[in-house]
Design a protein around this motif. Structure first.
Motif, mmCIF file in Angstrom:
data_model
loop_
_atom_site.group_PDB
_atom_site.id
_atom_site.type_symbol
_atom_site.label_atom_id
_atom_site.label_comp_id
_atom_site.label_asym_id
_atom_site.label_seq_id
_atom_site.Cartn_x
_atom_site.Cartn_y
_atom_site.Cartn_z
ATOM 1 N N UNK A 1 0.899 -1.211 0.011
ATOM 2 C CA UNK A 1 0.022 0.129 -0.112
ATOM 3 C C UNK A 1 0.680 1.231 -0.004
ATOM 4 N N UNK A 2 1.933 1.274 0.659
ATOM 5 C CA UNK A 2 2.755 2.437 0.651
ATOM 6 C C UNK A 2 3.551 2.685 -0.798
ATOM 7 N N UNK A 3 3.960 1.369 -1.374
ATOM 8 C CA UNK A 3 4.744 1.771 -2.620
ATOM 9 C C UNK A 3 3.651 2.658 -3.660
ATOM 10 N N UNK A 4 2.495 2.297 -3.897
ATOM 11 C CA UNK A 4 1.944 2.984 -4.843
ATOM 12 C C UNK A 4 1.585 4.502 -4.454
ATOM 13 N N UNK A 5 1.670 4.772 -3.187
ATOM 14 C CA UNK A 5 1.325 5.985 -2.714
ATOM 15 C C UNK A 5 2.758 6.730 -2.833
ATOM 16 N N UNK A 6 3.665 6.029 -2.734
ATOM 17 C CA UNK A 6 5.098 6.805 -2.990
ATOM 18 C C UNK A 6 5.320 7.138 -4.488
ATOM 19 N N UNK A 7 4.780 6.167 -5.347
ATOM 20 C CA UNK A 7 4.758 6.323 -6.707
ATOM 21 C C UNK A 7 4.161 7.473 -7.383
ATOM 22 N N UNK A 8 2.932 7.462 -6.744
ATOM 23 C CA UNK A 8 2.093 8.491 -6.962
ATOM 24 C C UNK A 8 2.558 10.065 -6.779
ATOM 25 N N UNK A 9 3.243 10.019 -5.370
ATOM 26 C CA UNK A 9 3.969 11.468 -4.943
ATOM 27 C C UNK A 9 4.950 11.809 -5.637
#
Length: 182
Positions: A1-9
């Protein structure tokens, strides 16, 4: 869950930085105009060349104060401000008038030094009349004009420059003086 958020940011950060660059499609902003020569109207000195600023307040000509000038004389000694004539001084120093009634004591401060004559503005009187003030510390007195001053009877009073000098009081002191009516 953290990886997609970091990629989007990260993607949003890159897009934001790309939007800030000049792509050549819009003209680059031109540098601000520069003053060639100008003199300061307050000092007559040339102004250093630099960008023309818009919306700034104009400089007000006149004397400026600095922290180093605090406590220095304003240019005139107190004696120069004392405009009392010899006749006024003689009348103020005349012997005590008979029948004076003690009105009370008050803390005295220097009143408006531009107002001439021997006077005291005090809440101890309700109408203008003749009177006398006494400095109990020195025994010196002055015949003065008693002028009403609003406020409680326990409030302080304002005394003219020549009257304070006749009482032998420093202009920066706050002595307690006695007030007498005639």
């Amino acid at each position: 869950m953290t990886m997609p958020v970091l990629r989007l940011t990260g993607a949003l950060l890159i897009l934001g930085l790309a939007a800030c660059t000049n792509t050549g499609k819009t003209p680059a902003s031109s540098p601000a105009p520069v003053m060639e020569t100008m003199t300061d109207p307050a000092t007559g000195q040339p102004v250093i060349a630099g960008p023309v600023l818009k919306g700034t307040a104009p400089r007000t000509p006149g004397k400026s104060s600095s922290a180093s000038s605090i406590g220095e004389s304003a240019g005139q000694p107190a004696a120069a401000l004392n405009t009392a004539t010899r006749e006024e001084r003689a009348e103020a120093a005349a012997p005590v008038r008979a029948g004076g009634k003690r009105l009370g004591t008050t803390v005295a401060s220097l009143g408006d030094p531009s107002l001439p004559g021997f006077w005291i503005k005090t809440p101890l009187v309700g109408s203008e009349s003749a009177g006398r003030i006494v400095n109990p510390a020195t025994g010196k007195s002055a015949n003065v004009r008693l002028i009403p001053l609003g406020g409680p009877a326990s409030g302080g009073s304002q005394v003219s420059l020549p009257a304070l000098q006749m009482l032998g009081v420093s202009l920066t002191d706050l002595p307690t003086i006695e007030v007498y009516g005639s």
